[in-house]
Design a protein around this motif. Structure first.
Motif, PDB file in Angstrom:
ATOM      1  N   GLY A   1       0.802  -1.219   0.000  1.00  0.00           N
ATOM      2  CA  GLY A   1       0.000   0.000   0.000  1.00  0.00           C
ATOM      3  C   GLY A   1       0.831   1.262   0.000  1.00  0.00           C
ATOM      4  O   GLY A   1       0.288   2.377  -0.007  1.00  0.00           O
ATOM      5  N   GLY A   2       2.141   1.115   0.022  1.00  0.00           N
ATOM      6  CA  GLY A   2       3.027   2.278   0.057  1.00  0.00           C
ATOM      7  C   GLY A   2       3.392   2.744   1.442  1.00  0.00           C
ATOM      8  O   GLY A   2       4.020   3.801   1.608  1.00  0.00           O
ATOM      9  N   GLY A   3       3.001   1.997   2.467  1.00  0.00           N
ATOM     10  CA  GLY A   3       3.325   2.375   3.833  1.00  0.00           C
ATOM     11  C   GLY A   3       4.779   2.095   4.143  1.00  0.00           C
ATOM     12  O   GLY A   3       5.271   0.993   3.901  1.00  0.00           O
ATOM     13  N   PRO A   4       5.513   3.092   4.660  1.00  0.00           N
ATOM     14  CA  PRO A   4       6.942   2.927   4.896  1.00  0.00           C
ATOM     15  C   PRO A   4       7.288   2.486   6.312  1.00  0.00           C
ATOM     16  O   PRO A   4       6.503   2.670   7.247  1.00  0.00           O
ATOM     17  CB  PRO A   4       7.483   4.335   4.644  1.00  0.00           C
ATOM     18  CG  PRO A   4       6.382   5.217   5.144  1.00  0.00           C
ATOM     19  CD  PRO A   4       5.100   4.495   4.852  1.00  0.00           C
ATOM     20  N   SER A   5       8.479   1.956   6.438  1.00  0.00           N
ATOM     21  CA  SER A   5       9.070   1.650   7.732  1.00  0.00           C
ATOM     22  C   SER A   5      10.560   1.935   7.614  1.00  0.00           C
ATOM     23  O   SER A   5      11.177   1.562   6.615  1.00  0.00           O
ATOM     24  CB  SER A   5       8.830   0.178   8.094  1.00  0.00           C
ATOM     25  OG  SER A   5       9.532  -0.173   9.268  1.00  0.00           O
ATOM     26  N   TYR A   6      11.117   2.592   8.626  1.00  0.00           N
ATOM     27  CA  TYR A   6      12.513   2.990   8.584  1.00  0.00           C
ATOM     28  C   TYR A   6      13.286   2.436   9.772  1.00  0.00           C
ATOM     29  O   TYR A   6      12.750   2.299  10.870  1.00  0.00           O
ATOM     30  CB  TYR A   6      12.637   4.515   8.615  1.00  0.00           C
ATOM     31  CG  TYR A   6      12.061   5.216   7.419  1.00  0.00           C
ATOM     32  CD1 TYR A   6      10.751   5.678   7.417  1.00  0.00           C
ATOM     33  CD2 TYR A   6      12.832   5.418   6.275  1.00  0.00           C
ATOM     34  CE1 TYR A   6      10.214   6.312   6.309  1.00  0.00           C
ATOM     35  CE2 TYR A   6      12.309   6.066   5.167  1.00  0.00           C
ATOM     36  CZ  TYR A   6      11.001   6.514   5.188  1.00  0.00           C
ATOM     37  OH  TYR A   6      10.478   7.151   4.082  1.00  0.00           O
ATOM     38  N   ALA A   7      14.558   2.177   9.540  1.00  0.00           N
ATOM     39  CA  ALA A   7      15.447   1.881  10.658  1.00  0.00           C
ATOM     40  C   ALA A   7      15.594   3.141  11.497  1.00  0.00           C
ATOM     41  O   ALA A   7      15.567   4.261  10.955  1.00  0.00           O
ATOM     42  CB  ALA A   7      16.808   1.440  10.141  1.00  0.00           C
ATOM     43  N   ASP A   8      15.741   2.982  12.802  1.00  0.00           N
ATOM     44  CA  ASP A   8      15.862   4.145  13.687  1.00  0.00           C
ATOM     45  C   ASP A   8      17.034   5.040  13.277  1.00  0.00           C
ATOM     46  O   ASP A   8      16.958   6.267  13.399  1.00  0.00           O
ATOM     47  CB  ASP A   8      16.053   3.686  15.132  1.00  0.00           C
ATOM     48  CG  ASP A   8      14.788   3.112  15.733  1.00  0.00           C
ATOM     49  OD1 ASP A   8      14.875   2.424  16.762  1.00  0.00           O
ATOM     50  OD2 ASP A   8      13.697   3.349  15.170  1.00  0.00           O
ATOM     51  N   SER A   9      18.083   4.441  12.785  1.00  0.00           N
ATOM     52  CA  SER A   9      19.302   5.201  12.460  1.00  0.00           C
ATOM     53  C   SER A   9      19.125   6.152  11.279  1.00  0.00           C
ATOM     54  O   SER A   9      19.941   7.058  11.088  1.00  0.00           O
ATOM     55  CB  SER A   9      20.459   4.242  12.163  1.00  0.00           C
ATOM     56  OG  SER A   9      20.124   3.390  11.086  1.00  0.00           O
ATOM     57  N   VAL A  10      18.065   5.952  10.483  1.00  0.00           N
ATOM     58  CA  VAL A  10      17.882   6.813   9.302  1.00  0.00           C
ATOM     59  C   VAL A  10      16.603   7.632   9.357  1.00  0.00           C
ATOM     60  O   VAL A  10      16.355   8.447   8.455  1.00  0.00           O
ATOM     61  CB  VAL A  10      17.906   5.986   7.992  1.00  0.00           C
ATOM     62  CG1 VAL A  10      19.163   5.131   7.932  1.00  0.00           C
ATOM     63  CG2 VAL A  10      16.656   5.137   7.843  1.00  0.00           C
ATOM     64  N   LYS A  11      15.793   7.446  10.372  1.00  0.00           N
ATOM     65  CA  LYS A  11      14.525   8.183  10.478  1.00  0.00           C
ATOM     66  C   LYS A  11      14.786   9.680  10.468  1.00  0.00           C
ATOM     67  O   LYS A  11      15.667  10.181  11.169  1.00  0.00           O
ATOM     68  CB  LYS A  11      13.801   7.792  11.768  1.00  0.00           C
ATOM     69  CG  LYS A  11      12.976   6.541  11.662  1.00  0.00           C
ATOM     70  CD  LYS A  11      12.277   6.220  12.977  1.00  0.00           C
ATOM     71  CE  LYS A  11      11.546   4.898  12.901  1.00  0.00           C
ATOM     72  NZ  LYS A  11      10.974   4.503  14.203  1.00  0.00           N
TER      73      LYS A  11
ATOM     74  N   GLY B   1       1.081 -11.743   3.525  1.00  0.00           N
ATOM     75  CA  GLY B   1       0.434 -10.527   3.997  1.00  0.00           C
ATOM     76  C   GLY B   1       1.396  -9.367   4.092  1.00  0.00           C
ATOM     77  O   GLY B   1       2.620  -9.541   4.104  1.00  0.00           O
ATOM     78  N   ASP B   2       0.834  -8.173   4.190  1.00  0.00           N
ATOM     79  CA  ASP B   2       1.635  -6.955   4.184  1.00  0.00           C
ATOM     80  C   ASP B   2       2.535  -6.811   5.405  1.00  0.00           C
ATOM     81  O   ASP B   2       3.570  -6.160   5.344  1.00  0.00           O
ATOM     82  CB  ASP B   2       0.729  -5.725   4.093  1.00  0.00           C
ATOM     83  CG  ASP B   2       0.789  -5.079   2.728  1.00  0.00           C
ATOM     84  OD1 ASP B   2       0.092  -4.075   2.518  1.00  0.00           O
ATOM     85  OD2 ASP B   2       1.552  -5.568   1.868  1.00  0.00           O
ATOM     86  N   SER B   3       2.162  -7.419   6.501  1.00  0.00           N
ATOM     87  CA  SER B   3       2.976  -7.280   7.704  1.00  0.00           C
ATOM     88  C   SER B   3       4.366  -7.874   7.505  1.00  0.00           C
ATOM     89  O   SER B   3       5.320  -7.499   8.183  1.00  0.00           O
ATOM     90  CB  SER B   3       2.291  -7.959   8.895  1.00  0.00           C
ATOM     91  OG  SER B   3       2.089  -9.333   8.620  1.00  0.00           O
ATOM     92  N   TYR B   4       4.479  -8.777   6.547  1.00  0.00           N
ATOM     93  CA  TYR B   4       5.771  -9.401   6.248  1.00  0.00           C
ATOM     94  C   TYR B   4       6.775  -8.379   5.730  1.00  0.00           C
ATOM     95  O   TYR B   4       7.982  -8.530   5.923  1.00  0.00           O
ATOM     96  CB  TYR B   4       5.563 -10.498   5.202  1.00  0.00           C
ATOM     97  CG  TYR B   4       6.792 -11.299   4.883  1.00  0.00           C
ATOM     98  CD1 TYR B   4       7.652 -10.930   3.852  1.00  0.00           C
ATOM     99  CD2 TYR B   4       7.090 -12.456   5.594  1.00  0.00           C
ATOM    100  CE1 TYR B   4       8.771 -11.675   3.550  1.00  0.00           C
ATOM    101  CE2 TYR B   4       8.206 -13.221   5.301  1.00  0.00           C
ATOM    102  CZ  TYR B   4       9.044 -12.821   4.281  1.00  0.00           C
ATOM    103  OH  TYR B   4      10.152 -13.566   3.995  1.00  0.00           O
ATOM    104  N   CYS B   5       6.273  -7.340   5.095  1.00  0.00           N
ATOM    105  CA  CYS B   5       7.141  -6.405   4.372  1.00  0.00           C
ATOM    106  C   CYS B   5       8.194  -5.762   5.248  1.00  0.00           C
ATOM    107  O   CYS B   5       9.301  -5.481   4.787  1.00  0.00           O
ATOM    108  CB  CYS B   5       6.303  -5.313   3.708  1.00  0.00           C
ATOM    109  SG  CYS B   5       5.197  -5.935   2.435  1.00  0.00           S
TER     110      CYS B   5
END
Length: 126
Positions: free
Chosen positions: A54-64, A104-108
Motif C-alpha cells: 500500500g506504500g506504507g513505509p518503515s525505517y530503521a531508527d538510524s535513518v529516520k 500478507g503486508d505485515s511481512y514487508c
C-alpha cells in the motif's frame, strides 16, 4: 523473472545528500514489498527502509528523519533519498523485493526478502 538494478551510489562528504534509484521488472508494487538494505564492510546486513504494497513505509531508527523511501509504479522504480549523510552510512546499498502472497503486508517490514539487486556503494567521508 524479477530483476532489480540499483544506481546512484557514490562518494559524498558528511552532511551531503544522495538519491539511490532501483529499476525493477517482473512484478508490480501491488503484489510485492520493496525495500532498501545496506551492508557495511565487516558488519551484518541491515534494513534501511521498506514499503508495503500500500506504500506504507518503515525505517530503521538510524535513518529516520534523514532518509525517504518512495516508489513510482509508472516508471517501475524505487528510490531512496538520503540527506544529512554521515560516515556511519557508508555501505553497499541493495534494493530488494518480496512477494506478499501467502504472507500478507505485515511481512514487508520484518520478513526476509526474496529478490536482490547487485548493490551500489555509498561512501561518506568526514
Amino acid at each position: 523473472q524479477v530483476y532489480l538494478v540499483e544506481s546512484g551510489g557514490g562518494s559524498v562528504q558528511s552532511g551531503g545528500s544522495l538519491r539511490l534509484s532501483c529499476e525493477v521488472s517482473g512484478f508490480t508494487f501491488g503484489d510485492y514489498c520493496v525495500g532498501w538494505f545496506r551492508w557495511p564492510t565487516g558488519k551484518v546486513r541491515e534494513k534501511v527502509a521498506t514499503l508495503d504494497t500500500g506504500g506504507g513505509p518503515s525505517y530503521a531508527d538510524s535513518v529516520k528523519g534523514r532518509f525517504t523511501i518512495s516508489r513510482d509504479g509508472a516508471k517501475k522504480a524505487l528510490y531512496l533519498q538520503m540527506t544529512s549523510l554521515n560516515p556511519e552510512d557508508t555501505a553497499m546499498y541493495f534494493c530488494a523485493a518480496a512477494s506478499v502472497r501467502y504472507r500478507g503486508d505485515s511481512y514487508c517490514h520484518t520478513g526476509q526478502y526474496d529478490y536482490w539487486g547487485q548493490g551500489t556503494q555509498v561512501t561518506v567521508s568526514s
